[in-house]
Every structure is written in structure tokens, then in C-alpha cells.
Design a protein around this motif. Structure first.
Motif, PDB file in Angstrom:
ATOM      1  N   MET A  22       0.813  -1.213   0.000  1.00 35.96           N
ATOM      2  CA  MET A  22       0.000   0.000   0.000  1.00 35.96           C
ATOM      3  C   MET A  22       0.848   1.266   0.000  1.00 35.96           C
ATOM      4  SD  MET A  22      -3.198  -0.784  -0.251  1.00 35.96           S
ATOM      5  CE  MET A  22      -4.179   0.553   0.369  1.00 35.96           C
ATOM      6  N   ASP A  23       2.065   1.184   0.549  1.00 36.66           N
ATOM      7  CA  ASP A  23       2.911   2.381   0.508  1.00 36.66           C
ATOM      8  C   ASP A  23       4.159   2.190  -0.354  1.00 36.66           C
ATOM      9  OD1 ASP A  23       4.521   0.900   2.229  1.00 36.66           O
ATOM     10  OD2 ASP A  23       4.319   2.256   3.919  1.00 36.66           O
ATOM     11  N   GLY A  24       4.280   1.031  -1.018  1.00 37.57           N
ATOM     12  CA  GLY A  24       5.377   0.817  -1.949  1.00 37.57           C
ATOM     13  C   GLY A  24       6.738   0.779  -1.300  1.00 37.57           C
ATOM     14  N   THR A  25       6.847   0.046  -0.176  1.00 35.02           N
ATOM     15  CA  THR A  25       8.134  -0.064   0.502  1.00 35.02           C
ATOM     16  C   THR A  25       8.438  -1.507   0.874  1.00 35.02           C
ATOM     17  OG1 THR A  25       7.216   0.282   2.716  1.00 35.02           O
ATOM     18  CG2 THR A  25       7.963   2.254   1.512  1.00 35.02           C
ATOM     19  N   ARG A  77      -8.014   2.101  -0.593  1.00 35.38           N
ATOM     20  CA  ARG A  77      -7.570   2.562   0.738  1.00 35.38           C
ATOM     21  C   ARG A  77      -8.765   2.944   1.607  1.00 35.38           C
ATOM     22  NH1 ARG A  77      -1.845   4.369   0.870  1.00 35.38           N
ATOM     23  NH2 ARG A  77      -1.072   4.171  -1.256  1.00 35.38           N
ATOM     24  N   ALA A  78      -9.717   3.678   1.035  1.00 36.91           N
ATOM     25  CA  ALA A  78     -10.906   4.098   1.787  1.00 36.91           C
ATOM     26  C   ALA A  78     -11.720   2.887   2.224  1.00 36.91           C
ATOM     27  CB  ALA A  78     -11.761   5.041   0.933  1.00 36.91           C
ATOM     28  N   ALA A  79     -11.864   1.919   1.350  1.00 37.53           N
ATOM     29  CA  ALA A  79     -12.616   0.713   1.688  1.00 37.53           C
ATOM     30  C   ALA A  79     -11.928  -0.048   2.810  1.00 37.53           C
ATOM     31  CB  ALA A  79     -12.774  -0.171   0.452  1.00 37.53           C
ATOM     32  N   ARG A  80     -10.611  -0.176   2.739  1.00 42.52           N
ATOM     33  CA  ARG A  80      -9.873  -0.908   3.790  1.00 42.52           C
ATOM     34  C   ARG A  80      -9.981  -0.189   5.131  1.00 42.52           C
ATOM     35  NH1 ARG A  80      -4.857  -3.826   1.048  1.00 42.52           N
ATOM     36  NH2 ARG A  80      -6.095  -5.305  -0.150  1.00 42.52           N
ATOM     37  N   HIS A  85     -13.730  -4.675   1.558  1.00 41.59           N
ATOM     38  CA  HIS A  85     -12.891  -4.933   0.381  1.00 41.59           C
ATOM     39  C   HIS A  85     -13.187  -3.839  -0.630  1.00 41.59           C
ATOM     40  CE1 HIS A  85     -11.447  -8.829   1.630  1.00 41.59           C
ATOM     41  NE2 HIS A  85     -12.675  -9.115   2.041  1.00 41.59           N
ATOM     42  N   GLY A  86     -12.184  -3.483  -1.405  1.00 42.29           N
ATOM     43  CA  GLY A  86     -12.382  -2.444  -2.408  1.00 42.29           C
ATOM     44  C   GLY A  86     -12.136  -2.969  -3.803  1.00 42.29           C
TER      45      GLY A  86
END
Length: 104
Positions: A22-25, A77-80, A85-86
Motif C-alpha cells: 500500500m505504501d510501496g516499501t 484505501r478508503a474501503a480498507r 474490500h475495495g
């Protein structure tokens, strides 16, 4: 990191990895001894890079990632955050494999 999907351990180098799509790390933790673990690095990967494996001989990490649709990613992200689930944020046909080699 946000959106942790996989963890891996490199026993030869005593490194633990967490892929955070989700944050690409990629979070890297060093095992000092059986009871001591310290953060070693946070490496930028790609949004969506989650599924991961490590080659225990070479220490090379493999992460699967795909291009993402920004609008769908925001909806996911908003759904989580709401506990639901999104939509899939992935762009069809954009799968790629990322390689990360250990420092020497």
C-alpha cells in the motif's frame, strides 16, 4: 509499512523482509541475536509490490508488482479503512517482477 502482504527471512545474512504494497516499501530488519532485532532499512519498491520470495543462496529478493490506477487505489484505501474490500487497483497486463540484491 502499510499493506504488508509477505515476509521473508534470509538465514545467511540474518535479514527479515516485509513487503508493504500500500505504501510501496520493503522493510528490512536485521537479526542481531535470537532476541534482538533492529530496523536496517526501508527501501522504495512500487505501489502494489506485495508477493515476495527470497533466494536463500544469493539473498536476491523477488517481488511481484503491477501498475495501479490512482483512483481505484484511493477507493481501495478508503474501503480498507472502513473494514471492507475495495476494487482492484491493478492495470491489466502490467505485471512485473522486481529484483533486489543484497549489499556486499
Amino acid at each position: 509499512g502499510q499493506g504488508t502482504d509477505a515476509t521473508a527471512f534470509d538465514p545467511a545474512r540474518k535479514l527479515i523482509f516485509s513487503s508493504n504494497g500500500m505504501d510501496g516499501t520493503l522493510s528490512v530488519i536485521r537479526e542481531v541475536d535470537a532476541n534482538t532485532f533492529v530496523p536496517a532499512a526501508t527501501i522504495g519498491t512500487a505501489l502494489s509490490a506485495r508477493t515476495m520470495s527470497v533466494d536463500p543462496v544469493s539473498g536476491r529478493l523477488f517481488l511481484a508488482a503491477a501498475a495501479t490506477n490512482a483512483k481505484a487505489m484511493a477507493a481501495l484505501r478508503a474501503a480498507r479503512e472502513a473494514g471492507r474490500h475495495g476494487p482492484s487497483p491493478f492495470v491489466p497486463g502490467s505485471l512485473k517482477l522486481l529484483f533486489f540484491d543484497p549489499g556486499r
